[in-house]
Motif scaffolding. Structure first.
Motif, mmCIF file in Angstrom:
data_model
loop_
_atom_site.group_PDB
_atom_site.id
_atom_site.type_symbol
_atom_site.label_atom_id
_atom_site.label_comp_id
_atom_site.label_asym_id
_atom_site.label_seq_id
_atom_site.Cartn_x
_atom_site.Cartn_y
_atom_site.Cartn_z
ATOM 1 N N SER A 185 -9.147 17.070 13.091
ATOM 2 C CA SER A 185 -9.854 16.328 14.135
ATOM 3 C C SER A 185 -9.607 14.839 13.919
ATOM 4 N N SER A 186 -9.973 14.028 14.915
ATOM 5 C CA SER A 186 -9.693 12.604 14.750
ATOM 6 C C SER A 186 -10.595 12.006 13.670
ATOM 7 N N LYS A 187 -11.786 12.578 13.510
ATOM 8 C CA LYS A 187 -12.644 12.096 12.422
ATOM 9 C C LYS A 187 -11.998 12.411 11.065
ATOM 10 N N GLN A 188 -11.456 13.631 10.954
ATOM 11 C CA GLN A 188 -10.809 14.003 9.696
ATOM 12 C C GLN A 188 -9.598 13.111 9.407
ATOM 13 N N PRO A 204 -0.198 12.807 3.314
ATOM 14 C CA PRO A 204 -1.158 13.395 4.256
ATOM 15 C C PRO A 204 -1.115 14.915 4.334
ATOM 16 N N ILE A 205 0.096 15.487 4.410
ATOM 17 C CA ILE A 205 0.182 16.932 4.622
ATOM 18 C C ILE A 205 -0.379 17.685 3.411
ATOM 19 N N GLN A 206 -0.054 17.154 2.217
ATOM 20 C CA GLN A 206 -0.574 17.727 0.977
ATOM 21 C C GLN A 206 -2.105 17.610 0.948
ATOM 22 N N LEU A 207 -2.619 16.449 1.393
ATOM 23 C CA LEU A 207 -4.072 16.217 1.385
ATOM 24 C C LEU A 207 -4.812 17.185 2.308
ATOM 25 N N ILE A 226 0.831 -1.203 0.000
ATOM 26 C CA ILE A 226 0.000 0.000 0.000
ATOM 27 C C ILE A 226 0.869 1.258 0.000
ATOM 28 N N TYR A 227 0.244 2.414 -0.315
ATOM 29 C CA TYR A 227 0.983 3.669 -0.438
ATOM 30 C C TYR A 227 1.433 4.218 0.914
ATOM 31 N N LEU A 228 0.682 3.874 1.946
ATOM 32 C CA LEU A 228 0.993 4.392 3.282
ATOM 33 C C LEU A 228 2.345 3.877 3.791
ATOM 34 N N THR A 235 -7.974 7.352 4.440
ATOM 35 C CA THR A 235 -8.666 6.763 3.296
ATOM 36 C C THR A 235 -8.150 7.369 1.991
ATOM 37 N N HIS A 236 -7.966 8.697 1.995
ATOM 38 C CA HIS A 236 -7.457 9.353 0.787
ATOM 39 C C HIS A 236 -6.027 8.934 0.462
#
Ligand code: ADP
Ligand code: MG
Length: 485
Positions: A393-396, A411-414, A373-375, A402-403
């Protein structure tokens, strides 16, 4: 079953996948989908070719032997096992049969089965070469010599298992050892692990330590998956009990059967009287060599932290639950990922939560391994940091993950692209709070009278910031501003 108990012994074959070359030739040792590309003349048994021992393979075999607490030989030598089959062009397999030739004799392994600690005695572990693989089609067969000469470890246990569960738990533990020790991927899907399963039954109240009480051994050859091992054992136990009950057990001869995936049954191959005489003798083309104490000591030092060591560390030092620790160490790649996230500075418990809940769920659902996977460990660490520092937030954070997995973005870019950054500065939030309160003096009165209008204020701030205001900071500021009025 209560009247009978089963005795089960395993012969586990595992290819050593982590050497560069084969065990007696310089052909590449790697799994290939294209047939017949990893071959040297010696693998084809061409006249005049000679085997050369791969020191790395011997080293890995000795490592496995040490982990199992086996007695090591003073010298290494090999033997020929003579038989003909198209997958064995030389007409013999180079292996180790008679003691003290094997890389390991008489060891033991402690393993876990459904929360209980069990021990199995190891009769021996030996190094040999794999045969080629043949594929059978309707009217013809093909042979792929890529596998011919791949180093193979054969491990023979004593008949110490009493159930299919115990046998499978042992196999899972061995697979983990091979992976952690850097000996093999031990991937059944690549045909790297194959088992012969030996099963007999005996009266439940007789002493199992006395071989005179043992029943007739049935060997089931070439079971290619752990699921198959479980099915084959359970099938044989039932078949043998049926023979007992119908009075036909005593005329049953010791025999070799094979596991048939299609019918989920074992099928007769040959009886003991047809046993092949392999006419073993010492392989004359490989000189016997002595093992030096220094070399053995250096191999011993190379044995890395195994799953059981890591599990212990996760529970006692990282504070994980027994369950989470077990889940994480099960696959070495998952445990390596986890070690990396923690080494970057992540909270060990939170990182474990991310893995066991969200990430493993995703891997299982999509039938992927963590290396596919990419992660990366760094990305997970970044996501965890974004939550810790209040940026999202933790929901975000779950959405971000997922993205990352689906869009293959960092992540930072997202967070920037999706406009997710939380507003955590006091001044911006306070301005909005003051405006909301100014617009609803009546609701402030209601609030003072004990009516719940607080959530309405929070909702208005969220609406104005499109959900980006830090929720706990927003609540604090609303309280302060109401108190001021
Ligand atoms: P063989 O000489 O037929 O190869 P071994 O005694 O070397 O037989 O044993 C081969 C395997 O069969 C080992 O894994 C051993 O534990 C197992 N085995 C031996 N006797 C029994 C038995 N009565 N029931 C189940 N397994 C057995
Ligand atoms: Mg064998």
């Amino acid at each position: 079953m209560s009247e009978y108990k089963a005795l089960i012994g395993l012969e586990m074959h595992c290819e050593i996948s982590e050497t560069n070359t084969k065990v007696f030739s310089s052909a590449e040792n790697s799994y290939k989908d294209t047939a017949n590309v990893n071959i040297q003349p010696v693998d084809m048994g061409f006249p005049g070719t000679l085997p050369v021992v791969n020191k790395e393979a011997v080293k890995m075999a000795l490592k496995a032997s040490m982990i199992l607490g086996c007695t090591l030989p003073t010298h290494i030598y090999f033997e020929r096992k003579n038989y003909y089959y198209p997958d064995l062009p030389k007409g013999y397999q180079i292996t180790q049969e008679t003691k003290p030739a094997p890389v390991g004799s008489y060891g033991a392994l402690t393993y876990d089965c459904k929360g209980e600690t069990k021990t199995v005695r190891i009769n021996n572990i030996h190094l040999e070469e794999d045969a080629a693989s043949s594929d059978h089609y309707g009217t013809f067969s093909t042979i792929d010599y890529n596998r011919a000469g791949v180093p193979l470890l054969e491990l023979v246990t004593e008949p110490d298992f009493r159930s299919a569960d115990e046998a499978v738990s042992f196999l899972e533990t061995m697979r983990s050892i091979y992976q952690y020790a850097g000996i093999s991927e031990a991937d059944s899907r690549k045909g790297q692990v194959r088992c012969d399963v030996n099963v007999s039954i005996m009266e439940a109240d007789k002493d199992e330590n006395d071989p005179k009480n043992w029943g007739t051994k049935i060997e089931v050859k070439n079971v290619n998956s752990f699921g198959g091992v479980r099915e084959a054992i359970n099938y044989e136990i039932e078949r043998q009990i049926d023979l007992k009950e119908s009075g036909k057990y005593d005329e049953m001869e010791q025999q070799t059967r094979r596991w048939d995936e299609d019918t989920m049954s074992t099928i007769f191959m040959r009886s003991k009287v047809d046993a092949i005489d392999y006419k073993y003798f010492v392989e004359p083309n490989i000189p016997k060599f002595k093992l030096s104490e220094e070399w053995l000591e250096s191999i011993r030092k190379e044995i890395p932290e195994l799953a059981s060591d890591r599990k212990h560390k996760y529970i006692t030092i990282f504070g994980l639950s027994e369950y989470d620790a077990t889940v994480i160490v099960k696959e070495k790649s998952i445990s390596d990922f986890y070690e990396d996230v923690v080494a970057l500075g992540a909270d060990a418990k939170k990182a474990a939560n991310w893995l066991t809940s969200v990430i493993l769920g995703y891997l299982n659902k999509n039938d992927l391994t963590i290396t596919e996977i990419y992660l990366t460990p760094k990305m997970l660490y970044e996501i965890m940091n974004l939550v810790e520092s209040g940026k999202i937030s933790s929901k975000q954070s779950k959405d971000i993950l997922t993205h990352v997995l689906e869009d293959k973005k960092d992540p930072i870019q997202l967070v920037k692209e999706l406009g997710m950054e939380q507003i955590s500065d006091d001044k911006t939030i306070r301005e909005i709070v003051i405006k909301v309160l100014d617009e609803h003096p009546d609701l402030i009165e209601d609030h003072r009278k004990g009516k719940n209008t607080f959530d309405f204020f929070v909702g208005q701030v969220m609406k104005a910031t499109r959900g980006k205001a830090n929720p706990s900071l927003t609540a604090d500021i609303i309280r302060e501003e109401i108190d001021k009025r």
